[in-house]
Design a protein around this motif. Structure first.
Motif, PDB file in Angstrom:
ATOM      1  N   THR A   1      20.314  38.844   6.258  1.00  0.00           N
ATOM      2  CA  THR A   1      20.713  38.141   6.663  1.00  0.00           C
ATOM      3  C   THR A   1      22.087  38.205   6.470  1.00  0.00           C
ATOM      4  N   THR A   2      22.892  37.068   7.700  1.00  0.00           N
ATOM      5  CA  THR A   2      24.170  36.950   7.746  1.00  0.00           C
ATOM      6  C   THR A   2      24.768  36.193   6.963  1.00  0.00           C
ATOM      7  N   ALA A   3      26.165  35.636   7.297  1.00  0.00           N
ATOM      8  CA  ALA A   3      26.569  34.733   6.182  1.00  0.00           C
ATOM      9  C   ALA A   3      25.799  33.447   7.244  1.00  0.00           C
TER      10      ALA A   3
ATOM     11  N   THR B   1      18.621  35.721  10.055  1.00  0.00           N
ATOM     12  CA  THR B   1      17.935  36.944   9.101  1.00  0.00           C
ATOM     13  C   THR B   1      17.086  37.333  10.355  1.00  0.00           C
TER      14      THR B   1
ATOM     15  N   LYS C   1      23.426  32.103   8.135  1.00  0.00           N
ATOM     16  CA  LYS C   1      22.265  32.075   7.554  1.00  0.00           C
ATOM     17  C   LYS C   1      21.374  32.812   8.818  1.00  0.00           C
TER      18      LYS C   1
ATOM     19  N   ALA D   1      22.506  41.658   1.372  1.00  0.00           N
ATOM     20  CA  ALA D   1      22.460  41.139   2.645  1.00  0.00           C
ATOM     21  C   ALA D   1      21.302  42.138   3.249  1.00  0.00           C
ATOM     22  N   GLY D   2      20.675  42.101   2.427  1.00  0.00           N
ATOM     23  CA  GLY D   2      19.738  43.704   3.722  1.00  0.00           C
ATOM     24  C   GLY D   2      17.784  44.076   2.244  1.00  0.00           C
TER      25      GLY D   2
END
Lengths: 416, 259
Positions: A287-289, A293, A291, A248-249
């Motif tokens: 970015t998280t699940a 960022t 959406k 995610a990063g």
């Protein structure tokens, strides 16, 4: 049709469809439209905006309106040849300080020849942009003087609404790598405030050249090296790199360095104080699940004024202060050594199609701040947006000096 | 009457067993064969129209031009995806090359590196259930044969395979896939998170002759958490075309202009 009715019908017709959710979806798919959109060579949009700004020093509030037309054309001519045009016209009421009501920005106009898949040549005005950071791009060497019409402080807007430089550019590609070379001639002495000027003086007021080399070293690492030089300036080196941090990063670093005069000496044409100077932007995005960022960016510029010199300038003669600020704004440079930026983008925020954008920039020398928020809702062929910004800080600070303290703007954009 | 010598009988039996074993494809072979049904073996271009529904109402649509080739070394697909519609996104590009994911906007010439998470959250993420070689990233095991309803209200006799992720490139923890025993066409798949949560169900349907084989021209994707969220993906304008390796990198994005 009601969902339960669809289920009953589906099960009656096809008994094996006891699990109703899927049959419902497949019935929807059966009725889906069958048109296929075709790619277009051109696209344009019109944007209307109105807003209000609150001024410092008891100067009250002003209403403002804007109408903008933005067109992009990318057309294949004959085999291997292509023409690109990007232009924007902003009509402002009242006219921005020192400018006319109408400001035309000829962003790009060039011809491209690609004799082979791996080789290409461009001639004309090209927006050649480099860098991987969000708010400050030290390796974007051709950014000085590129902003002719400032419609938003949003970094994405600053990158979109700018002039390219006239150049001859060549590029060769190979698997995982590329080499780009460009030369940009001097065409005029100084920038123009004429409404419909191509304004070559803003971007082509000195002869310059640039080399950019990219080579993928692993699936995750694709560094880019740049060399930039020109008339009356020492060669500068640039570098940018991104890497993944888990799923995610993304971490990024962008740097430029070389022997150079300080910004103070350049802005006020003082004695030559050439020394090695570094400029850096680094940070990470997550970015998280849901959406969202988030990006945190640290910026550094050793050619800018240090804390003590900045304090002295703020309390010194206003002409020198103004000259320095105008130079840094024109060059899109930091006025002081260090800054922090936090950026957030939340897609499908709370409801589908709603996008929330936020930015907070913080000057680490004088602790002044710029905050900007935008809510944007996407319709089928239009966007509705509401923007708000506030600049705060002590007198003479980076954001505390801007005559505009608070502002909001509502806008409608229609795509054609 | 002459009796067959026992050693010769044993040898014959062993040979027959070996032949039988050779004739029965493994779960991994079946998966690879179904991958080949979905994906042409040469570089290709295809138009993908996505239509999205929520609670029975169409809420969005987009059209993507996909230019794809299998990497000569890894076998994984590397793709350039160009947004054709809606107008707001027209001309934007995505580069998918393993972990090297970039988004490019021609309006600002900016190339932005994306994380795998951003890939999964975007509309184009549904491409994951289409142009991907599952056999490379998942270990298949046979879960028997069964009759399943297909995407066109028929019933197909299928191999049921359970796929377990075996590389970091795998987007899903595990997958259940049903593959027609006769044609080796994928019929249906369920994609799961590590927690066991169902993420999406896909139906591969409307098989038509495209680029030399019967391939699914429509995939219906049903969200696992919200079954009222349905995405229909239609594939048209298949064409065999060159997608040179040199194109599949960040520096090429600014000059990508398909014919």
């Amino acid at each position: 049709m009601h969902r339960w009715l669809v289920c009953v019908m589906a099960v009656a017709l096809w008994p094996q469809w006891a699990h109703c959710d899927d049959s419902d979806a497949l019935l929807l798919a059966d009725a889906a439209p069958r048109q296929v959109a075709a790619a277009k060579d051109w696209q344009w949009y019109a944007e209307g905006a109105f807003g209000q700004a609150a001024w410092r020093h008891g100067l009250g509030r002003d209403a403002n309106q804007r109408l903008s037309l933005d067109v992009q054309l990318d057309k294949s001519l004959t085999t291997g040849w292509r023409a690109v045009l990007a232009n924007r016209l902003d009509l402002n009421w009242p006219a921005p300080s020192g400018q006319q009501h109408s400001i035309n920005t000829l962003k790009e106009a060039y011809l491209s020849w690609q004799p082979q898949d791996e080789r290409s040549f461009d001639i004309g005005r090209v927006n050649a942009r480099y860098g991987v950071a969000t708010g400050y791009n030290p390796s974007d060497f051709l950014r000085a003087g590129a902003i002719r019409s400032l419609v938003s402080v949003d970094p994405a807007s600053l990158k979109k609404n700018r002039l390219g430089s006239v150049m001859l550019r060549a590029q060769t590609l190979w698997r995982g790598g590329a080499l780009t070379a460009l030369v940009s001639p001097k065409l005029a002495q100084q920038a123009s405030t004429e409404a419909f000027s191509a304004d070559f003086g803003a971007t082509n007021n000195q002869q310059r050249w640039l080399l950019a080399l990219s080579q993928q070293v692993s699936e995750d690492l694709n560094p880019q090296w740049l060399l930039h030089g020109g008339q009356g300036q020492a060669t500068q080196l640039g570098f940018n790199l991104t890497t993944l941090l888990g799923d995610a990063g993304v971490a990024f670093i962008e740097w430029s360095g070389g022997r150079d005069r300080s910004q103070w000496a350049q802005a006020l044409q003082r004695a030559d104080d050439t020394a090695w100077r570094n400029r850096l932007a680094s940070g990470l995005s997550y970015t998280t699940a849901s959406k969202l960022t988030l990006t945190l960016e640290y910026d550094h510029n050793s050619a800018a004024l240090d804390r003590a010199s900045w304090a002295a300038l703020r309390h010194g003669p206003s002409a020198a202060y103004l000259q320095y600020r105008q130079w840094t704004q024109r060059s899109q440079e930091l006025p002081t050594r260090q800054a922090l930026g936090v950026y957030a983008l939340w897609q499908d925020a709370l409801v589908q199609r709603l996008e929330l954008n936020a930015m907070l920039r913080h000057n680490l020398a004088d602790h002044s701040r710029l905050a900007w928020l935008e809510a944007r809702y996407h319709l089928e062929r239009a966007d509705l947006a509401l923007q708000w910004q506030v600049q705060s800080g002590k007198a003479g600070s980076e954001y505390g000096t801007a005559p505009q303290h608070r502002a909001w703007q509502a806008l409608v954009r229609r795509y054609f | 009457m002459k009796t067959t010598p026992l050693p010769l009988l044993a040898l014959l039996l062993a040979g027959m067993l070996a032949l039988a074993a050779q004739a029965t494809p493994s779960a991994q072979d079946i998966l690879a064969a179904s991958d080949a049904v979905r994906n042409p073996e040469h570089p290709f271009g295809v138009t993908n129209t996505l239509i999205e529904y929520r609670n029975g109402q169409q809420t969005g649509s987009s059209t993507l031009g996909i230019y794809s080739r299998a990497d000569a070394h890894s076998g994984r697909f590397r793709s350039l995806v160009r947004f054709v519609a809606p107008a707001r996104d027209a001309g934007k590009l995505m580069l998918y090359s393993g972990k090297d994911l970039w988004f490019y906007d021609p309006a600002n010439k900016a190339s932005v590196r994306l994380s795998p998470q951003q890939r999964l959250l975007g509309q184009a993420s549904n491409g994951d259930v289409v142009s991907v070689n599952l056999a490379l990233d998942y270990r298949a095991s046979d879960a028997g044969e069964e009759d399943v309803p297909d995407g066109e209200r028929g019933t197909r006799h299928c191999h049921k395979l359970t796929l377990a992720a075996r590389t970091p490139e795998a987007s899903y923890h595990h997958i259940e896939i049903w593959i027609d025993t006769g044609t080796l066409q994928p019929v249906k798949a369920r994609f799961y998170a590590e927690s066991g949560k169902l993420l999406k169900t896909a139906y591969f349907r409307h098989y038509r002759k495209q680029l030399g084989a019967e391939r699914p021209t429509e995939t219906v994707i049903i969200d696992g958490l919200d079954p009222n969220w349905v995405t229909v993906m239609r594939f048209s304008d298949w064409v065999q075309r060159e997608v040179p390796d040199a194109w599949l990198q960040r520096d090429y994005l600014a000059r990508f202009k398909p014919d």
